[in-house]
Design a protein around this motif. Structure first.
Motif, PDB file in Angstrom:
ATOM      1  N   GLU A 327     -75.267  34.326  24.985  1.00  0.00           N
ATOM      2  CA  GLU A 327     -74.143  34.827  24.181  1.00  0.00           C
ATOM      3  C   GLU A 327     -73.065  35.423  25.080  1.00  0.00           C
ATOM      4  OE1 GLU A 327     -76.258  36.212  19.990  1.00  0.00           O
ATOM      5  OE2 GLU A 327     -76.560  37.423  21.791  1.00  0.00           O
ATOM      6  N   THR A 328     -73.496  36.149  26.103  1.00  0.00           N
ATOM      7  CA  THR A 328     -72.524  36.736  27.028  1.00  0.00           C
ATOM      8  C   THR A 328     -71.689  35.648  27.687  1.00  0.00           C
ATOM      9  OG1 THR A 328     -73.976  38.620  27.460  1.00  0.00           O
ATOM     10  CG2 THR A 328     -72.258  38.165  29.082  1.00  0.00           C
ATOM     11  N   GLN A 329     -72.335  34.586  28.128  1.00  0.00           N
ATOM     12  CA  GLN A 329     -71.605  33.487  28.772  1.00  0.00           C
ATOM     13  C   GLN A 329     -70.632  32.837  27.788  1.00  0.00           C
ATOM     14  OE1 GLN A 329     -74.104  30.464  30.459  1.00  0.00           O
ATOM     15  NE2 GLN A 329     -72.403  29.324  31.361  1.00  0.00           N
ATOM     16  N   PHE A 330     -71.085  32.667  26.545  1.00  0.00           N
ATOM     17  CA  PHE A 330     -70.204  32.058  25.544  1.00  0.00           C
ATOM     18  C   PHE A 330     -68.963  32.921  25.314  1.00  0.00           C
ATOM     19  CE2 PHE A 330     -68.771  31.966  21.114  1.00  0.00           C
ATOM     20  CZ  PHE A 330     -68.388  30.645  21.002  1.00  0.00           C
ATOM     21  N   TYR A 331     -69.150  34.209  25.106  1.00  0.00           N
ATOM     22  CA  TYR A 331     -68.017  35.081  24.816  1.00  0.00           C
ATOM     23  C   TYR A 331     -67.090  35.228  26.020  1.00  0.00           C
ATOM     24  CZ  TYR A 331     -69.387  36.330  20.120  1.00  0.00           C
ATOM     25  OH  TYR A 331     -69.663  36.285  18.773  1.00  0.00           O
ATOM     26  N   ARG A 332     -67.669  35.229  27.217  1.00  0.00           N
ATOM     27  CA  ARG A 332     -66.815  35.289  28.409  1.00  0.00           C
ATOM     28  C   ARG A 332     -65.957  34.029  28.485  1.00  0.00           C
ATOM     29  NH1 ARG A 332     -70.553  35.775  32.181  1.00  0.00           N
ATOM     30  NH2 ARG A 332     -70.621  38.060  31.999  1.00  0.00           N
ATOM     31  N   THR A 333     -66.570  32.889  28.233  1.00  0.00           N
ATOM     32  CA  THR A 333     -65.829  31.626  28.294  1.00  0.00           C
ATOM     33  C   THR A 333     -64.778  31.560  27.195  1.00  0.00           C
ATOM     34  OG1 THR A 333     -67.819  30.553  29.155  1.00  0.00           O
ATOM     35  CG2 THR A 333     -66.084  29.123  28.326  1.00  0.00           C
ATOM     36  N   LEU A 334     -65.131  32.046  25.984  1.00  0.00           N
ATOM     37  CA  LEU A 334     -64.165  32.050  24.888  1.00  0.00           C
ATOM     38  C   LEU A 334     -62.993  32.978  25.215  1.00  0.00           C
ATOM     39  CD1 LEU A 334     -63.444  31.186  21.969  1.00  0.00           C
ATOM     40  CD2 LEU A 334     -64.626  33.251  21.190  1.00  0.00           C
ATOM     41  N   SER A 335     -63.264  34.127  25.817  1.00  0.00           N
ATOM     42  CA  SER A 335     -62.192  35.053  26.183  1.00  0.00           C
ATOM     43  C   SER A 335     -61.232  34.406  27.169  1.00  0.00           C
ATOM     44  CB  SER A 335     -62.785  36.333  26.785  1.00  0.00           C
ATOM     45  OG  SER A 335     -63.548  37.026  25.816  1.00  0.00           O
ATOM     46  N   GLU A 336     -61.779  33.692  28.141  1.00  0.00           N
ATOM     47  CA  GLU A 336     -60.928  32.985  29.100  1.00  0.00           C
ATOM     48  C   GLU A 336     -60.086  31.930  28.401  1.00  0.00           C
ATOM     49  OE1 GLU A 336     -63.766  31.482  31.841  1.00  0.00           O
ATOM     50  OE2 GLU A 336     -64.148  33.435  32.804  1.00  0.00           O
ATOM     51  N   ILE A 361     -55.492  33.908  17.420  1.00  0.00           N
ATOM     52  CA  ILE A 361     -55.926  35.129  16.745  1.00  0.00           C
ATOM     53  C   ILE A 361     -57.052  34.817  15.769  1.00  0.00           C
ATOM     54  CG2 ILE A 361     -55.207  36.862  15.037  1.00  0.00           C
ATOM     55  CD1 ILE A 361     -52.462  36.889  16.414  1.00  0.00           C
ATOM     56  N   THR A 362     -56.918  33.721  15.058  1.00  0.00           N
ATOM     57  CA  THR A 362     -57.948  33.344  14.088  1.00  0.00           C
ATOM     58  C   THR A 362     -59.276  33.060  14.775  1.00  0.00           C
ATOM     59  OG1 THR A 362     -56.258  32.443  12.611  1.00  0.00           O
ATOM     60  CG2 THR A 362     -58.520  31.713  12.269  1.00  0.00           C
ATOM     61  N   LEU A 363     -59.231  32.382  15.926  1.00  0.00           N
ATOM     62  CA  LEU A 363     -60.465  32.131  16.666  1.00  0.00           C
ATOM     63  C   LEU A 363     -61.123  33.438  17.100  1.00  0.00           C
ATOM     64  CD1 LEU A 363     -59.384  29.071  18.863  1.00  0.00           C
ATOM     65  CD2 LEU A 363     -61.002  29.061  16.948  1.00  0.00           C
ATOM     66  N   GLN A 364     -60.326  34.410  17.513  1.00  0.00           N
ATOM     67  CA  GLN A 364     -60.884  35.714  17.887  1.00  0.00           C
ATOM     68  C   GLN A 364     -61.559  36.391  16.701  1.00  0.00           C
ATOM     69  OE1 GLN A 364     -57.001  36.958  20.082  1.00  0.00           O
ATOM     70  NE2 GLN A 364     -58.578  38.395  20.745  1.00  0.00           N
ATOM     71  N   LYS A 365     -60.923  36.313  15.537  1.00  0.00           N
ATOM     72  CA  LYS A 365     -61.515  36.930  14.341  1.00  0.00           C
ATOM     73  C   LYS A 365     -62.842  36.274  13.988  1.00  0.00           C
ATOM     74  CE  LYS A 365     -57.415  38.614  11.870  1.00  0.00           C
ATOM     75  NZ  LYS A 365     -56.669  38.533  10.595  1.00  0.00           N
ATOM     76  N   LEU A 366     -62.880  34.966  14.020  1.00  0.00           N
ATOM     77  CA  LEU A 366     -64.109  34.251  13.684  1.00  0.00           C
ATOM     78  C   LEU A 366     -65.221  34.581  14.664  1.00  0.00           C
ATOM     79  CD1 LEU A 366     -62.450  30.833  12.800  1.00  0.00           C
ATOM     80  CD2 LEU A 366     -63.689  32.288  11.199  1.00  0.00           C
ATOM     81  N   ALA A 367     -64.884  34.672  15.951  1.00  0.00           N
ATOM     82  CA  ALA A 367     -65.886  34.982  16.967  1.00  0.00           C
ATOM     83  C   ALA A 367     -66.447  36.380  16.784  1.00  0.00           C
ATOM     84  CB  ALA A 367     -65.281  34.823  18.359  1.00  0.00           C
ATOM     85  N   ALA A 368     -65.616  37.308  16.303  1.00  0.00           N
ATOM     86  CA  ALA A 368     -66.089  38.676  16.085  1.00  0.00           C
ATOM     87  C   ALA A 368     -67.067  38.752  14.919  1.00  0.00           C
ATOM     88  CB  ALA A 368     -64.899  39.600  15.824  1.00  0.00           C
ATOM     89  N   ARG A 431     -62.088  21.808  27.179  1.00  0.00           N
ATOM     90  CA  ARG A 431     -62.514  23.209  27.077  1.00  0.00           C
ATOM     91  C   ARG A 431     -63.312  23.442  25.798  1.00  0.00           C
ATOM     92  NH1 ARG A 431     -58.931  26.555  30.142  1.00  0.00           N
ATOM     93  NH2 ARG A 431     -60.200  28.335  29.484  1.00  0.00           N
ATOM     94  N   LEU A 432     -62.914  22.781  24.716  1.00  0.00           N
ATOM     95  CA  LEU A 432     -63.660  22.912  23.462  1.00  0.00           C
ATOM     96  C   LEU A 432     -65.068  22.354  23.599  1.00  0.00           C
ATOM     97  CD1 LEU A 432     -60.976  21.947  20.755  1.00  0.00           C
ATOM     98  CD2 LEU A 432     -61.943  24.212  21.163  1.00  0.00           C
ATOM     99  N   ASP A 433     -65.202  21.238  24.293  1.00  0.00           N
ATOM    100  CA  ASP A 433     -66.537  20.659  24.500  1.00  0.00           C
ATOM    101  C   ASP A 433     -67.441  21.652  25.220  1.00  0.00           C
ATOM    102  OD1 ASP A 433     -65.948  18.300  23.249  1.00  0.00           O
ATOM    103  OD2 ASP A 433     -65.346  17.251  25.080  1.00  0.00           O
ATOM    104  N   GLU A 434     -66.882  22.353  26.200  1.00  0.00           N
ATOM    105  CA  GLU A 434     -67.663  23.342  26.937  1.00  0.00           C
ATOM    106  C   GLU A 434     -68.101  24.488  26.015  1.00  0.00           C
ATOM    107  OE1 GLU A 434     -67.178  26.388  30.781  1.00  0.00           O
ATOM    108  OE2 GLU A 434     -65.479  25.171  30.098  1.00  0.00           O
ATOM    109  N   LEU A 435     -67.178  24.975  25.190  1.00  0.00           N
ATOM    110  CA  LEU A 435     -67.505  26.070  24.283  1.00  0.00           C
ATOM    111  C   LEU A 435     -68.544  25.647  23.237  1.00  0.00           C
ATOM    112  CD1 LEU A 435     -63.939  27.580  23.682  1.00  0.00           C
ATOM    113  CD2 LEU A 435     -65.901  28.795  24.652  1.00  0.00           C
ATOM    114  N   ILE A 436     -68.395  24.454  22.692  1.00  0.00           N
ATOM    115  CA  ILE A 436     -69.331  23.974  21.675  1.00  0.00           C
ATOM    116  C   ILE A 436     -70.727  23.824  22.277  1.00  0.00           C
ATOM    117  CG2 ILE A 436     -69.909  22.013  20.191  1.00  0.00           C
ATOM    118  CD1 ILE A 436     -66.839  21.635  19.820  1.00  0.00           C
ATOM    119  N   ALA A 437     -70.799  23.329  23.509  1.00  0.00           N
ATOM    120  CA  ALA A 437     -72.104  23.171  24.163  1.00  0.00           C
ATOM    121  C   ALA A 437     -72.761  24.532  24.372  1.00  0.00           C
ATOM    122  CB  ALA A 437     -71.927  22.457  25.498  1.00  0.00           C
TER     123      ALA A 437
END
Length: 884
Positions: A327-336, A361-368, A431-437
């Motif tokens: 989860e930490t890796q995912f959120y770090r990658t999403l933040s970048e 902004i919407t992606l940030q809300k969903l991730a939270a 970048r989306l492929d990386e996040l989805i994986a």
């Protein structure tokens, strides 16, 4: 020839042309009479005396004492209800502040009020209490209730369920040029969002309809006006109704009347009272007028009938969790990803930049909220981009927060990332492929595991729990987890469109489940399910306090107003336990750090205001409402990538206006200027009677028509008197299961509760008012009792309550004044009953009348402060039977 005795001043008379009036002076051949607001000199031969106490004494005829008691009870009942609405047959326990609001509002007619009570204080009950005496008296026949679309069904259901007020819901299918909906509908609940647009001619047909006796607007802050942007369509709709003379009386409800700009607030108040408020004028000079039109009660000050505070402070607890490595890796990658997207958007201008910022902004809300929510959005976005690259559109928007419900916004946010093809950066698909994986590699979310652990360790196996989340993907994730841990069927849901995708079944499959919110709420309240998982749709219009006292914020919305509304589902009247609120938070996230800073700031604002306010009040709702949603979006979205001292400094700069002097002063001046319930001031005047106090009157009234009332296990059974049926076609031949009990529940409960507003009771009350008895001797009185009617001699003042009833008696040589409800209690006393032997009242009756009336009139302005020029008239006289 016998000379006709002179008519004394005050005797009621009738004239065929002028109607009913009272004698001013008898001049022999002519008589000076006041008819309403006009004084006329008419021929004595043209007037006839209306039966009165004076005529009864002159005639000296015997009176049936039971008839006299019934009439006295009827006078008292109507007087009490006209002021307080206390005998309205609502199926909820009435509270002092609600009775006070009713009395305050209906003191004048027509009236204009804005009620800004805190969440959970019963605005629907206050509305019903105002409506019932107006409908019963015939003053209100056409009512229009305007509300946001998703609250319209709730208004229709609640007013029927609690007061048996039957509203017709406005639906577009019923409103056509040929259908003529407004010509046949007289009591309507409608959405101002639906009616504001005139593409189908709906708005124009409403504007052309007959005038409304009363227009009620819920969530009235949607009627907003801005100095630069102008009026919203909802505002202009109500404004045009007023300009066309279509609104007689007006009642607004909103918990957040001031949205941060004086212009908008006084624009709203201009709708309420145009002659007192104008957004173009000096705000400070207008604040002193607020007490005439604005009411605000808060949970910190409302009480029960004994003056005990009703609400206990809400207990708030934090429960923390931490991300695992994946989860930490995912959120770090999403933040970048978000930071890079912002950098790319910064190179653009206008709509192109705005569209990209909105998606980020919407992606940030969903991730939270949850990985499930953001993963759904990323997958849909990846598919959209793969199919539509090269055909992008920069026209991206979300619903206006001033017009849409919180659930509308959440659903639009869930759909937004996958519905638009604007590129956030040149290599976005990769970048989306990386996040989805990375998201796919997270089988179980730490937040959900912590939630299940908390429920299992901290609550008993039968503790009902209300959980809130913003997005439906997270909602489905939580329900599936609860079902796996606590059994299938242990949880249910509420959301905006009443359907949820991806719910696991015991067979192992997943499907879409549809369910009306009322069914879900009923299953939770009655204990058929233990957990209710709700989006913001459950934050409005549903009361869950009867069974539940535990709320869990499974995610934290960016707009703190949503938290206030969520807690309001449980922290409301009827809650028997302290409410406990649990917040799941990861202290490592930027959202948690922003919340810490925000809460600390709100606490400082609260402390600053509490030090200058006479009454303790939670002002967070007002302050948050004044800040506006855009500030909170900027707080959470703009803080990405900041930490430590940099985050704190940035927060201070961004929130410099939140809780600044302007806000603190505005809230202080606003709250210091409004009308509010104060038990210490009005507690002694509150009527200490309720529906059971009507039973003796009702049984005696039915009895004088030769009908018996039978007491069955489920209530009273009665065959309707024939002459009553002849007067009203709405009456049934027979009634069963009738009760004077607000707590009645079950099928047809609303039609079984007797009180003012029930057709059978209303005709009994009208019948009793027509009784001619004016004087009688009765057993059980400690002394003479004079009943006085107090009327306002000045007409055209707008007074709605124009006739009040008082009793005057004597005890131990001291004259006492009885308010109408105290008089009813006396007439209901078991010892008071008709004398066994009929006979005329004593010869000194007139002396008693004059002595009692003189004592009462000495304090007349004290007894009836709401009347401008009150005058009392002797209405009835009771003497103890032993005094005959």
């Amino acid at each position: 020839m016998t000379e006709t005795p002179a008519l004394a001043a005050g005797i009621p008379v009738h004239h065929p042309r002028h109607g009913n009036g009272r004698v001013v002076v008898d001049m022999g051949a002519t008589v000076v009479v006041r008819f309403g607001g006009a004084v006329e000199q008419v021929l004595a031969s043209e007037i006839s005396e209306i039966p009165s106490l004076y005529s009864a004494l002159r005639a000296g005829t015997d009176t049936d004492p039971i008839d006299a008691l019934i009439r006295a009870q009827a006078l008292s009942i109507r007087s009490v209800n006209d002021q307080w609405g206390v005998f309205s047959r609502s199926r909820v326990q009435l509270l002092p502040h609600q009775l006070w609001v009713c009395r305050k509002v209906i003191q004048e007619w027509p009236f204009r009020w804005l009620v800004a009570d805190d969440v959970g204080l019963g605005k629907t009950i206050e509305c019903g209490l105002v409506l019932m005496p107006l409908i019963a008296s015939g003053r209100v026949r056409r009512v229009l209730i305007l509300a946001p679309a998703k609250l319209v069904p709730q208004w229709q259901f609640r007013l029927k369920d609690m007061f048996d007020i039957r509203l017709q819901r406005y639906v577009t299918q019923a409103d056509t040029a040929r259908g003529d909906f407004w010509a046949t509908a007289s009591m309507v609940a409608a959405s101002f969002h639906t009616l504001r647009d005139d593409r189908r001619g709906a708005r124009q047909r409403l504007l052309d309809a007959d005038p409304w006796d009363l227009v009620i607007v819920d969530e009235a802050h949607h009627l907003s006006v801005d100095e630069r942007a102008g009026e919203t369509l909802a505002y202009s709709l109500v404004s045009e109704l007023q300009e066309r003379g279509k609104i007689n009386s007006l009642l607004f409800f909103t918990g957040t009347p001031h949205r941060g700009k004086d212009y908008g607030f006084f624009g709203l108040m201009h709708l309420v009272q145009p002659d007192l408020f104008d957004p173009e004028h000096d705000p400070l000079k207008q604040l002193s007028q607020l007490s005439k039109v604005m009411i605000r009660n808060n949970k910190a000050t409302v009480t029960d009938l004994q003056g005990q505070k009703l609400f206990k402070p809400v207990n708030v607890f934090s429960r923390e969790y931490q991300y695992n490595n994946n989860e930490t890796q995912f959120y770090r990658t999403l933040s970048e990803f978000v930071i890079d997207g912002r950098a790319y958007a910064a190179t653009l201008e206008g709509r192109a930049q705005t569209a990209r910022m909105l998606v980020l902004i919407t992606l940030q809300k969903l991730a939270a909220s949850s990985i499930a929510a953001i993963r759904n959005a990323l997958r849909k976005r990846r598919t959209t981009l793969a199919n539509l690259v090269g055909r992008s559109s920069e026209s991206v928007s979300l619903p206006d927060e001033e017009q849409a419900t919180f659930d509308d916004l959440a659903e639009a946010e869930e759909a937004l990332p996958g519905s638009v093809a604007v590129l956030l950066m040149e290599d976005e698909i990769q970048r989306l492929d990386e996040l989805i994986a990375l998201a796919d590699g997270i089988a179980r979310e730490t937040k959900i595991e912590r939630l299940l652990q908390m429920i299992g360790e901290e609550f008993g196996p039968d503790e009902p729990i209300l959980l809130f989340t913003e997005y439906k993907a997270t909602q489905a994730l939580i329900i599936n987890a609860l079902h796996r841990r606590f059994g299938f069927g242990s949880a249910t849901f509420i959301n905006g469109d009443e359907r949820l995708d991806g719910l696991d079944q015991p067979s192992g499959s997943a499907k879409i489940v549809s369910q009306p919110r009322e069914h879900a709420a009923d299953a939770f309240i009655t204990g058929r399910v233990r957990f209710l998982v709700s989006t913001e749709a459950g934050g409005e219009g549903i009361d869950l306090q009867e069974r539940c006292a535990v709320l869990v914020h499974a995610d934290m919305p960016w707009n703190p107003m949503r938290l206030h509304q969520r807690v309001g589902r449980l922290s409301r009247y009827g809650q028997t336990r302290p409410v406990s609120v649990y917040i799941l938070r990861n202290p490592q996230t930027v959202e948690a750090r922003i919340w810490d800073l925000l809460n600390a700031k709100l606490e400082r604002i609260q402390a600053a205001l509490s030090s200058v306010m006479e009454e303790q009040e939670d002002i967070s709702q007002l302050v948050i409402g004044m800040a506006g949603s855009s500030l909170f979006n900027e707080l959470f979205s703009g803080s990405e990538g900041l930490s430590g001292e940099r985050l704190g400094a940035w927060f201070d700069r961004t929130t410099s206006t939140l809780g600044g002097r302007d806000v603190v002063e505005t809230v202080r001046e606003l709250l210091g200027s409004v009308s509010r319930f104060d038990f210490q001031q009005i507690g002694k005047d509150l009527p200490k009677v309720d529906l059971p106090d009507l039973e003796r009157f009702f049984t005696q009234t039915v009895g004088r028509h030769g009908r018996r009332i039978f007491r069955r296990d489920d209530g009273l059974e009665i065959r309707t008197p024939d002459d009553w049926k002849a007067r009203s076609y709405t009456l049934r031949d027979k009634y069963e299961g009738l009760v004077f009990d607000r707590s009645l529940r079950g099928a047809n409960a609303a039609s079984r509760v007797l009180g003012i507003g029930h057709p059978l009771f209303d005709i009994a009350l009208d019948d009793a008012h027509g009784i001619s008895a004016r004087a009688a001797s009765v057993d059980g009185l400690g002394g003479p009792v004079l009943i006085l009617a107090v009327e306002d001699e000045v007409t055209g003042t707008g007074s709605l309550v124009h006739r009040l009833i008082f009793g005057v008696t004597e005890k131990d040589g001291k004259i006492e004044v009885l308010r109408d409800w105290e008089l009813l209690q006396l007439m209901n006393a078991p010892a008071v009953k008709g004398a066994l032997c009929a006979g005329p009242v004593t010869e000194d009756a007139e002396a008693v009348i004059e002595r009692f009336k003189e004592a009462f009139d000495a304090g007349l302005s004290f007894h009836v402060p709401m009347l401008r020029r009150p005058r009392s008239w002797p209405e009835m006289l009771f003497l103890p039977s032993e005094a005959r």
